[in-house]
Motif scaffolding. Structure first.
Motif, mmCIF file in Angstrom:
data_model
loop_
_atom_site.group_PDB
_atom_site.id
_atom_site.type_symbol
_atom_site.label_atom_id
_atom_site.label_comp_id
_atom_site.label_asym_id
_atom_site.label_seq_id
_atom_site.Cartn_x
_atom_site.Cartn_y
_atom_site.Cartn_z
ATOM 1 N N GLN A 171 0.840 -1.201 0.000
ATOM 2 C CA GLN A 171 0.000 0.000 0.000
ATOM 3 C C GLN A 171 0.876 1.252 0.000
ATOM 4 N N LYS A 172 0.300 2.333 -0.476
ATOM 5 C CA LYS A 172 0.988 3.619 -0.461
ATOM 6 C C LYS A 172 0.471 4.436 0.716
ATOM 7 N N ALA A 173 1.394 4.932 1.533
ATOM 8 C CA ALA A 173 1.041 5.786 2.678
ATOM 9 C C ALA A 173 1.984 6.980 2.648
ATOM 10 N N LEU A 174 1.460 8.109 2.183
ATOM 11 C CA LEU A 174 2.264 9.309 1.967
ATOM 12 C C LEU A 174 1.799 10.422 2.894
ATOM 13 N N CYS A 175 2.630 11.430 3.068
ATOM 14 C CA CYS A 175 2.241 12.540 3.938
ATOM 15 C C CYS A 175 2.846 13.850 3.455
ATOM 16 N N VAL A 176 2.188 14.944 3.837
ATOM 17 C CA VAL A 176 2.642 16.299 3.525
ATOM 18 C C VAL A 176 2.496 17.153 4.773
ATOM 19 N N ASP A 177 3.553 17.843 5.140
ATOM 20 C CA ASP A 177 3.495 18.859 6.187
ATOM 21 C C ASP A 177 3.038 20.151 5.520
ATOM 22 N N GLN A 199 -4.806 24.975 6.252
ATOM 23 C CA GLN A 199 -4.636 23.534 6.111
ATOM 24 C C GLN A 199 -5.860 22.935 5.431
ATOM 25 N N GLY A 200 -7.036 23.373 5.834
ATOM 26 C CA GLY A 200 -8.271 22.859 5.250
ATOM 27 C C GLY A 200 -8.397 23.141 3.770
ATOM 28 N N LEU A 201 -7.937 24.307 3.348
ATOM 29 C CA LEU A 201 -8.026 24.659 1.931
ATOM 30 C C LEU A 201 -7.112 23.765 1.097
ATOM 31 N N LEU A 202 -5.946 23.412 1.629
ATOM 32 C CA LEU A 202 -5.081 22.469 0.921
ATOM 33 C C LEU A 202 -5.731 21.096 0.828
ATOM 34 N N VAL A 231 -0.903 14.151 -6.456
ATOM 35 C CA VAL A 231 -1.580 15.036 -5.505
ATOM 36 C C VAL A 231 -0.609 15.453 -4.405
ATOM 37 N N GLN A 232 0.157 14.509 -3.896
ATOM 38 C CA GLN A 232 1.168 14.862 -2.892
ATOM 39 C C GLN A 232 2.111 15.925 -3.445
ATOM 40 N N ALA A 233 2.566 15.750 -4.677
ATOM 41 C CA ALA A 233 3.485 16.714 -5.288
ATOM 42 C C ALA A 233 2.821 18.073 -5.457
ATOM 43 N N TRP A 234 1.528 18.067 -5.839
ATOM 44 C CA TRP A 234 0.820 19.339 -6.030
ATOM 45 C C TRP A 234 0.724 20.098 -4.710
ATOM 46 N N VAL A 235 0.381 19.404 -3.633
ATOM 47 C CA VAL A 235 0.275 20.065 -2.330
ATOM 48 C C VAL A 235 1.642 20.589 -1.895
ATOM 49 N N GLU A 236 2.695 19.802 -2.094
ATOM 50 C CA GLU A 236 4.042 20.260 -1.738
ATOM 51 C C GLU A 236 4.419 21.510 -2.527
ATOM 52 N N GLU A 237 4.090 21.533 -3.807
ATOM 53 C CA GLU A 237 4.460 22.652 -4.673
ATOM 54 C C GLU A 237 3.662 23.911 -4.380
ATOM 55 N N ASN A 238 2.449 23.750 -3.845
ATOM 56 C CA ASN A 238 1.562 24.900 -3.678
ATOM 57 C C ASN A 238 1.372 25.355 -2.239
ATOM 58 N N LYS A 239 1.868 24.599 -1.262
ATOM 59 C CA LYS A 239 1.579 24.933 0.131
ATOM 60 C C LYS A 239 2.154 26.288 0.541
ATOM 61 N N LEU A 240 3.258 26.702 -0.036
ATOM 62 C CA LEU A 240 3.820 28.004 0.314
ATOM 63 C C LEU A 240 3.186 29.138 -0.490
ATOM 64 N N HIS A 241 2.190 28.775 -1.298
ATOM 65 C CA HIS A 241 1.357 29.797 -1.967
ATOM 66 C C HIS A 241 0.000 29.918 -1.281
ATOM 67 N N LEU A 242 -0.191 29.184 -0.187
ATOM 68 C CA LEU A 242 -1.456 29.257 0.546
ATOM 69 C C LEU A 242 -1.301 30.323 1.634
ATOM 70 N N ALA A 243 -1.815 31.505 1.366
ATOM 71 C CA ALA A 243 -1.653 32.638 2.285
ATOM 72 C C ALA A 243 -2.545 32.481 3.505
ATOM 73 N N HIS A 244 -1.968 32.738 4.679
ATOM 74 C CA HIS A 244 -2.683 32.753 5.953
ATOM 75 C C HIS A 244 -2.554 34.175 6.516
ATOM 76 N N TRP A 245 -3.578 34.985 6.414
ATOM 77 C CA TRP A 245 -3.555 36.318 7.025
ATOM 78 C C TRP A 245 -4.622 36.363 8.107
ATOM 79 N N PHE A 246 -4.238 36.839 9.286
ATOM 80 C CA PHE A 246 -5.220 36.860 10.362
ATOM 81 C C PHE A 246 -4.934 37.976 11.355
ATOM 82 N N THR A 247 -5.958 38.250 12.155
ATOM 83 C CA THR A 247 -5.838 39.235 13.217
ATOM 84 C C THR A 247 -6.501 38.665 14.468
#
Length: 291
Positions: free
Chosen positions: A115-121, A129-132, A149-165
């Protein structure tokens, strides 16, 4: 489904989204005056308004790593059914959860080599995290393989902006994010910080504004500066610490300025909310860079 998606309760997805995706949620642990609770249980909900009221009433809220035996049981169950899994986890810059789950996955790989068991931080949190997870499920359902899909999340996770107050800096002080004098002075002067998530998955103060309305406008300004075009085609997530009216105001601003059609609003869960407090308001979208 070609593979199963696993994430933490810190992803803050709506129950309808969880059901649609078929996601497996690992419940994180928090304590109220020493009493253990979970931020998510399948087929049951934590009353998050009650949770934030407890914070306002001065209850002592602390957090802990999830129960690893329960996580192992969940992951093992997926693999025993002959299914592959992709774990999309809570930022290792904020919690030890990802490293703990990754360790379990590495052990299970040797036991289930077929089986394949992969992970992404994700280096993300809350509905970032939910949007990813949302995008990963969409890519999966379009026919993309688990590796892609794992590669896509890795490539795009630093383009997922988190702005909050946040509304009250004393909660960030208790979590070690600001000094007590800074929190006290800011609250006295009605100073509201605007923060984001950096590329290492840490919360970073970026600017200070005076007043709640200006802090909400600042979130929109950062979206204006960095959102990937065409912005109107993006899915935008907003999370809040029991301040729904502010979240709805932010939604109206995003819809009116950018023409965004797909906006999702949900609570910040207790494990994250314990450190950010009532009045937390966060905006998540795809950007040229996190900030």
């Amino acid at each position: 489904m070609s593979f199963e998606i696993v994430t933490d309760s810190s992803a803050n997805l709506l129950r309808s989204q969880i059901d649609q995706i078929g996601a497996h949620i690992l419940p994180l642990v928090f304590f109220v005056d020493g009493e253990e609770r979970r931020s998510y249980y399948k087929d049951s909900d934590t009353d998050l308004k009650v949770f934030y009221d407890m914070m306002r009433d001065g209850k002592l809220i602390t957090t802990s790593l999830p129960h690893l035996d329960e996580i192992e049981k969940t992951l093992r169950g997926i693999l025993e059914e002959g299914k592959d899994l992709l774990y999309i986890g809570f930022s290792s810059g904020l919690s030890g959860t990802f490293d703990a789950v990754r360790g379990i996955i590495e052990e299970l790989r040797t036991e289930f080599p077929q089986q394949k068991a992969l992970c992404v931080d994700t280096l993300g949190a809350s509905l970032g995290q939910g949007l990813l997870v949302h995008y990963a499920a969409k890519k999966r359902d379009e026919g993309m393989s688990i590796e892609d899909v794992q590669a896509w999340v890795e490539e795009n996770k630093l383009h997922l902006a988190h702005w909050f107050t946040v509304d009250d800096l004393m909660y960030l002080f208790r979590g070690g994010r600001v000094t007590k004098s800074t929190a006290w002075a800011a609250n006295l002067l009605n100073i509201k910080p605007v923060l984001n998530m950096d590329d290492e998955g840490h919360l970073v103060p970026k600017e200070k504004v005076r007043g709640r309305k200006k802090s909400i406008q600042a979130l929109v300004s950062h979206m204006r500066e960095s959102a990937i075009a065409p912005v109107e085609d993006q899915t935008v997530f907003i999370s809040h610490g029991d301040c729904l009216e502010d979240a709805q105001l932010l939604e109206r601003l995003v819809r009116s300025e950018f023409g965004v059609k797909d906006v999702v609003i949900n609570y910040v869960d207790p494990v994250i909310g314990a450190h950010s407090g009532p009045g937390t308001l966060a905006l998540f979208f795809l950007a040229t860079e996190r900030g």
